[in-house]
Each structure stands twice: as structure tokens, then as C-alpha cells.
Scaffold this motif. Structure first.
Motif, PDB file in Angstrom:
ATOM      1  N   THR A   1       9.523  40.177 -18.054  1.00  0.00           N
ATOM      2  CA  THR A   1       9.220  39.154 -19.042  1.00  0.00           C
ATOM      3  C   THR A   1      10.481  38.764 -19.792  1.00  0.00           C
ATOM      4  OG1 THR A   1       7.017  40.140 -19.303  1.00  0.00           O
ATOM      5  CG2 THR A   1       7.745  38.622 -21.023  1.00  0.00           C
ATOM      6  N   ARG A   2      10.746  37.478 -19.869  1.00  0.00           N
ATOM      7  CA  ARG A   2      11.892  36.979 -20.623  1.00  0.00           C
ATOM      8  C   ARG A   2      11.639  37.159 -22.109  1.00  0.00           C
ATOM      9  NH1 ARG A   2      14.841  32.795 -17.729  1.00  0.00           N
ATOM     10  NH2 ARG A   2      16.211  32.876 -19.537  1.00  0.00           N
ATOM     11  N   TYR A   3      12.718  37.239 -22.880  1.00  0.00           N
ATOM     12  CA  TYR A   3      12.615  37.454 -24.321  1.00  0.00           C
ATOM     13  C   TYR A   3      11.756  36.382 -24.994  1.00  0.00           C
ATOM     14  CZ  TYR A   3      13.727  37.907 -29.216  1.00  0.00           C
ATOM     15  OH  TYR A   3      13.608  38.033 -30.578  1.00  0.00           O
ATOM     16  N   GLY A   4      12.002  35.118 -24.689  1.00  0.00           N
ATOM     17  CA  GLY A   4      11.267  34.025 -25.327  1.00  0.00           C
ATOM     18  C   GLY A   4       9.771  34.102 -25.081  1.00  0.00           C
ATOM     19  N   GLU A   5       9.400  34.474 -23.869  1.00  0.00           N
ATOM     20  CA  GLU A   5       7.978  34.612 -23.541  1.00  0.00           C
ATOM     21  C   GLU A   5       7.357  35.753 -24.336  1.00  0.00           C
ATOM     22  OE1 GLU A   5       5.205  35.559 -19.620  1.00  0.00           O
ATOM     23  OE2 GLU A   5       7.331  35.075 -19.343  1.00  0.00           O
ATOM     24  N   LEU A   6       8.093  36.856 -24.434  1.00  0.00           N
ATOM     25  CA  LEU A   6       7.615  37.996 -25.204  1.00  0.00           C
ATOM     26  C   LEU A   6       7.494  37.621 -26.679  1.00  0.00           C
ATOM     27  CD1 LEU A   6       6.791  40.915 -24.775  1.00  0.00           C
ATOM     28  CD2 LEU A   6       9.169  41.569 -25.088  1.00  0.00           C
ATOM     29  N   ARG A   7       8.449  36.879 -27.180  1.00  0.00           N
ATOM     30  CA  ARG A   7       8.450  36.445 -28.590  1.00  0.00           C
ATOM     31  C   ARG A   7       7.233  35.579 -28.882  1.00  0.00           C
ATOM     32  NH1 ARG A   7       8.331  34.967 -33.120  1.00  0.00           N
ATOM     33  NH2 ARG A   7       9.988  34.522 -34.583  1.00  0.00           N
ATOM     34  N   ARG A   8       6.852  34.708 -27.942  1.00  0.00           N
ATOM     35  CA  ARG A   8       5.664  33.862 -28.128  1.00  0.00           C
ATOM     36  C   ARG A   8       4.381  34.686 -28.052  1.00  0.00           C
ATOM     37  NH1 ARG A   8       9.032  30.594 -25.196  1.00  0.00           N
ATOM     38  NH2 ARG A   8       8.141  31.190 -23.191  1.00  0.00           N
ATOM     39  N   SER A   9       4.385  35.724 -27.226  1.00  0.00           N
ATOM     40  CA  SER A   9       3.187  36.554 -27.071  1.00  0.00           C
ATOM     41  C   SER A   9       2.931  37.425 -28.298  1.00  0.00           C
ATOM     42  CB  SER A   9       3.316  37.445 -25.839  1.00  0.00           C
ATOM     43  OG  SER A   9       3.415  36.675 -24.669  1.00  0.00           O
ATOM     44  N   VAL A  10       3.994  38.020 -28.826  1.00  0.00           N
ATOM     45  CA  VAL A  10       3.876  38.898 -29.991  1.00  0.00           C
ATOM     46  C   VAL A  10       4.055  38.010 -31.224  1.00  0.00           C
ATOM     47  CG1 VAL A  10       4.714  40.987 -31.126  1.00  0.00           C
ATOM     48  CG2 VAL A  10       4.864  40.793 -28.638  1.00  0.00           C
ATOM     49  N   ARG A  11       3.010  37.340 -31.596  1.00  0.00           N
ATOM     50  CA  ARG A  11       3.084  36.369 -32.689  1.00  0.00           C
ATOM     51  C   ARG A  11       3.415  37.037 -34.012  1.00  0.00           C
ATOM     52  NH1 ARG A  11      -2.526  33.590 -31.344  1.00  0.00           N
ATOM     53  NH2 ARG A  11      -3.097  35.478 -32.409  1.00  0.00           N
ATOM     54  N   ASP A  12       4.088  36.306 -34.865  1.00  0.00           N
ATOM     55  CA  ASP A  12       4.420  36.706 -36.238  1.00  0.00           C
ATOM     56  C   ASP A  12       5.529  37.746 -36.345  1.00  0.00           C
ATOM     57  OD1 ASP A  12       2.461  34.942 -37.208  1.00  0.00           O
ATOM     58  OD2 ASP A  12       0.917  36.493 -37.134  1.00  0.00           O
ATOM     59  N   VAL A  13       6.100  38.191 -35.235  1.00  0.00           N
ATOM     60  CA  VAL A  13       7.207  39.140 -35.313  1.00  0.00           C
ATOM     61  C   VAL A  13       8.504  38.346 -35.469  1.00  0.00           C
ATOM     62  CG1 VAL A  13       7.580  39.279 -32.812  1.00  0.00           C
ATOM     63  CG2 VAL A  13       8.261  41.190 -34.257  1.00  0.00           C
ATOM     64  N   SER A  14       9.406  38.864 -36.308  1.00  0.00           N
ATOM     65  CA  SER A  14      10.703  38.203 -36.464  1.00  0.00           C
ATOM     66  C   SER A  14      11.591  38.565 -35.276  1.00  0.00           C
ATOM     67  CB  SER A  14      11.376  38.642 -37.761  1.00  0.00           C
ATOM     68  OG  SER A  14      11.753  40.005 -37.678  1.00  0.00           O
TER      69      SER A  14
END
Length: 119
Positions: A33-46
Motif C-alpha cells: 500500500t502506498r503512503y497516500g492510500e494508507l493516509r486516506r484509509s486511516v482518516r483523521d491521522v496527521s
């Protein structure tokens, strides 16, 4: 080697942090999983917290970071075999949460109302 009081203590030390169980869960859903995809999945995390939690999971042997040394940079994350086994152990917790989501939401709403009255 740190002393653990029991197996649950060892597990909680690895998944301690608000975001680690969610990171493990989303990484278990598919392949790398690319970072951006993970960032979108784990909502509200900085970004800062996601990077920190990923580094800790990597240091603990749960997550593998692959840097493809390309321009533009391409990095992805995947679970190690140990991470896969831990993510599998989280499945019953996910099931419990899904089955009891309405009740948990009701309890949290009651708690919030109670905390509001206590002020």
C-alpha cells in the motif's frame, strides 16, 4: 528483553497507539500500500503521527517499507509474516466492533451527555 506480565501485555505494547491497529487492519486488506492510500484509509491521522506509527511498526518487525529509489519517490508498505499474524488476531475485535457498533455509539453518546452535565 522487556518483561511482559502476559501475552496480552506483549500484544498491547506492539499495538499501543491510537492508529497502529487501524494501520495493521488496512495493510491486511490487500498487498503493498502506498503512503497516500494508507493516509486516506486511516482518516483523521496527521502525517507526522502516521509516519511515526509506521516507523514504530517497522522497527517492531510488523511492517515492511519498500523504497523503490525512483524519481518521483515511490514507497509502499506491507505486512511482514509477523504483522500478518497480528492483523489476523485483530479480526475478532473488528467483528465485535461491527456487531456492537450501534450499542457502542449509544454508550459513547450517553457518556458525552453525562460529561457535558458534569461541567
Amino acid at each position: 528483553m522487556p518483561g511482559f506480565t502476559c501475552g496480552l501485555d506483549a500484544t498491547l505494547r506492539v499495538i499501543s497507539g491510537k492508529w497502529k491497529p487501524l494501520i495493521l487492519y488496512f495493510l491486511a486488506q490487500g498487498g503493498p500500500t502506498r503512503y497516500g492510500e494508507l493516509r486516506r484509509s486511516v482518516r483523521d491521522v496527521s502525517d507526522k503521527m502516521l509516519i511515526q506509527q509506521l516507523k514504530e511498526l517497522e522497527a517492531d518487525g510488523m511492517v515492511k517499507r519498500t523504497d523503490y529509489k525512483e524519481v518521483p519517490p515511490r514507497v509502499d508498505y506491507s505486512l511482514t509474516p509477523l504483522g500478518v499474524s497480528l492483523a489476523g488476531a485483530l479480526v475478532p475485535l473488528c467483528t465485535w466492533g461491527t456487531e456492537n457498533m450501534a450499542e457502542v455509539a449509544r454508550v459513547f453518546a450517553q457518556r458525552e451527555a453525562w460529561n457535558g452535565r458534569a461541567r
